[in-house]
Design a protein around this motif. Structure first.
Motif, PDB file in Angstrom:
ATOM      1  N   UNK A  53       0.817  -1.184   0.065  1.00 14.37           N
ATOM      2  CA  UNK A  53      -0.033   0.108   0.064  1.00 14.37           C
ATOM      3  C   UNK A  53       0.921   1.118   0.093  1.00 14.37           C
ATOM      4  N   UNK A  54       1.864   1.123   0.763  1.00 15.19           N
ATOM      5  CA  UNK A  54       2.836   2.454   0.731  1.00 15.19           C
ATOM      6  C   UNK A  54       3.364   2.660  -0.622  1.00 15.19           C
ATOM      7  N   UNK A  55       4.219   1.628  -1.244  1.00 16.92           N
ATOM      8  CA  UNK A  55       4.354   1.959  -2.646  1.00 16.92           C
ATOM      9  C   UNK A  55       3.599   2.010  -3.516  1.00 16.92           C
ATOM     10  N   UNK A  56       2.307   1.749  -3.296  1.00 12.69           N
ATOM     11  CA  UNK A  56       1.346   2.054  -4.593  1.00 12.69           C
ATOM     12  C   UNK A  56       1.077   3.648  -4.837  1.00 12.69           C
ATOM     13  N   UNK A  57       1.251   4.059  -3.486  1.00 10.62           N
ATOM     14  CA  UNK A  57       1.349   5.616  -3.653  1.00 10.62           C
ATOM     15  C   UNK A  57       1.961   6.233  -4.773  1.00 10.62           C
ATOM     16  N   UNK A  58       3.065   5.475  -5.369  1.00  7.76           N
ATOM     17  CA  UNK A  58       3.711   6.152  -6.508  1.00  7.76           C
ATOM     18  C   UNK A  58       2.811   6.122  -7.554  1.00  7.76           C
ATOM     19  N   UNK A  59       1.631   5.428  -7.523  1.00  9.29           N
ATOM     20  CA  UNK A  59       0.864   5.570  -8.896  1.00  9.29           C
ATOM     21  C   UNK A  59      -0.694   6.089  -8.519  1.00  9.29           C
ATOM     22  N   UNK A  62      -0.664  10.101  -8.349  1.00  5.24           N
ATOM     23  CA  UNK A  62      -0.729  10.810  -9.752  1.00  5.24           C
ATOM     24  C   UNK A  62      -2.016  10.353 -10.345  1.00  5.24           C
ATOM     25  N   UNK A  63      -2.384   9.219 -10.160  1.00  9.39           N
ATOM     26  CA  UNK A  63      -3.944   8.992 -10.735  1.00  9.39           C
ATOM     27  C   UNK A  63      -4.956   9.962 -10.337  1.00  9.39           C
ATOM     28  N   UNK A  64      -4.961  10.461  -9.157  1.00  9.60           N
ATOM     29  CA  UNK A  64      -6.042  11.317  -8.584  1.00  9.60           C
ATOM     30  C   UNK A  64      -5.468  12.698  -8.925  1.00  9.60           C
ATOM     31  N   UNK A  65      -4.261  13.053  -8.893  1.00  6.56           N
ATOM     32  CA  UNK A  65      -3.922  14.492  -9.317  1.00  6.56           C
ATOM     33  C   UNK A  65      -4.104  14.771 -10.919  1.00  6.56           C
ATOM     34  N   UNK A  66      -3.819  13.586 -11.610  1.00 10.62           N
ATOM     35  CA  UNK A  66      -3.865  13.809 -13.255  1.00 10.62           C
ATOM     36  C   UNK A  66      -5.123  13.695 -13.553  1.00 10.62           C
ATOM     37  N   UNK A  67      -5.918  12.868 -12.903  1.00 12.92           N
ATOM     38  CA  UNK A  67      -7.383  12.729 -13.156  1.00 12.92           C
ATOM     39  C   UNK A  67      -8.111  13.866 -13.053  1.00 12.92           C
ATOM     40  N   UNK A  68      -7.661  14.667 -12.045  1.00 13.86           N
ATOM     41  CA  UNK A  68      -8.418  16.047 -11.733  1.00 13.86           C
ATOM     42  C   UNK A  68      -7.988  17.144 -12.548  1.00 13.86           C
ATOM     43  N   UNK A 106      -0.502  16.281   1.213  1.00 14.66           N
ATOM     44  CA  UNK A 106       0.594  17.011   1.118  1.00 14.66           C
ATOM     45  C   UNK A 106       0.710  17.673  -0.260  1.00 14.66           C
ATOM     46  N   UNK A 107      -0.106  17.504  -1.140  1.00 12.26           N
ATOM     47  CA  UNK A 107      -0.217  18.240  -2.618  1.00 12.26           C
ATOM     48  C   UNK A 107      -1.512  19.213  -2.257  1.00 12.26           C
ATOM     49  N   UNK A 108      -1.702  19.341  -1.049  1.00 14.09           N
ATOM     50  CA  UNK A 108      -2.529  20.756  -0.682  1.00 14.09           C
ATOM     51  C   UNK A 108      -4.156  20.218  -0.893  1.00 14.09           C
ATOM     52  N   UNK A 109      -4.553  19.208  -1.188  1.00 16.20           N
ATOM     53  CA  UNK A 109      -5.973  18.789  -1.077  1.00 16.20           C
ATOM     54  C   UNK A 109      -6.612  18.684   0.234  1.00 16.20           C
ATOM     55  N   UNK A 110      -7.824  19.498   0.413  1.00 21.84           N
ATOM     56  CA  UNK A 110      -8.599  19.197   1.733  1.00 21.84           C
ATOM     57  C   UNK A 110      -8.959  17.897   1.838  1.00 21.84           C
ATOM     58  N   UNK A 111      -8.644  17.113   2.936  1.00 18.55           N
ATOM     59  CA  UNK A 111      -8.770  15.549   3.092  1.00 18.55           C
ATOM     60  C   UNK A 111      -9.856  15.435   4.206  1.00 18.55           C
TER      61      UNK A 111
END
Length: 280
Positions: A53-59, A62-68, A106-111
């Motif tokens: 799960x930790x290493x999955x953050x690497x993809x 970006x999935x969420x960031x680039x998707x938005x 950390x990339x500024x989303x309100x979570x």
């Protein structure tokens, strides 16, 4: 010889979209919650049982960031900045101990992270307090089901993320319905989960749990897996148009995830909630 039940298609005609005032029963299998909570002390160990799960953050980040970005929700001036998701409200459903929630903050989303596991939310809160950056101020953790949360937060979020959760859910129609209930029109739902194939039984259960011990035994139930086509049909029923389907490959020998064309085991989907005026 492996005898696996056929992959039955979900009868969409039997699913009715509930109103926001409908009474919903919590879609929680306590056995699933208990299984995950037993790993709470190891949740933030990057080399422990949840290292995948930790290493999955690497993809998946970006999935969420680039998707938005692709759907136009990110202002142009923010796209190349560290504040790329600034101003966007994102809900993570089944956030566990907060591995993905923190990364998106950390990339500024309100979570907002919700999970029915009390111990997991406690772990998430404690770990967030260790972060000396301002990210912790953008995170809210709640011990809550999506059914309860959606009733009080209808059409609040720019994105809803449910990552490695759907394969633990029994009533997927109700679960997804309420995820989408909390989503603004034009917002995106992101799902990562396991396909329902012979390959996913072999790779996701037989090998991962019993041979390589990548995750504890009984973490997954193959009967709860769902194919991409059935997931897309459910999303369409709840007025969401799928715009992306990616296969995900896990290289366990180096704890690394990559995107691929093969969706036989792990896959990710992004779907956009269509405004009612456009769907009529």
């Amino acid at each position: 010889m492996l005898l696996l039940k056929s992959n039955r298609l979900i009868s969409i005609s039997r699913i009715r979209y509930a109103s926001h005032n409908a009474t919903a029963q919590p879609n929680v299998d306590q056995r699933e919650v208990d299984t995950l909570q037993r790993m709470s002390s190891e949740w933030w160990n990057p080399t422990g049982p949840l290292k995948g799960l930790h290493s999955m953050n690497a993809i998946r980040v970006p999935l969420v960031r680039d998707g938005l970005i692709s759907t136009g929700l990110v202002p142009k001036e923010q796209i190349s900045s560290p504040r790329v998701l600034s101003g966007l409200n994102i809900l993570e459903v089944g956030c566990g101990g907060g591995i993905l929630t923190e990364a998106l903050a950390r990339i500024r989303a309100n979570m907002t992270g919700i999970d029915p596991g009390e111990r997991l939310i406690q772990v998430a809160k404690e770990h967030a307090q260790l972060d000396r950056s301002e990210a912790v101020n953008r995170i809210q953790y709640l011990i809550e089901t999506i059914e309860d949360h959606a009733k009080a937060n209808a059409e609040k979020y720019d994105a809803v993320v449910t990552s490695e959760v759907l394969e633990h859910v029994t009533d997927k129609a109700s679960f997804l319905e309420h995820c989408i209930m909390a989503l603004k029109p034009g917002g995106s739902i992101f799902v990562t989960t396991l396909n329902k194939t012979t390959a996913s039984w072999l790779g996701g259960i037989a090998v991962a749990e019993h041979v390589l011990k990548l995750v504890p035994e009984n973490t997954h139930d193959w009967e709860k897996f769902i194919s991409p086509i059935d997931l897309q049909r459910l999303l369409k029923t709840f007025n969401c148009s799928t715009i992306l389907v990616h296969g995900m490959a896990y290289e366990f020998w180096r704890n690394n995830w990559t995107w691929c064309k093969n969706t036989e085991i792990n896959y990710a989907i992004q779907a956009v909630k269509v405004p009612e005026t456009l769907s009529n």
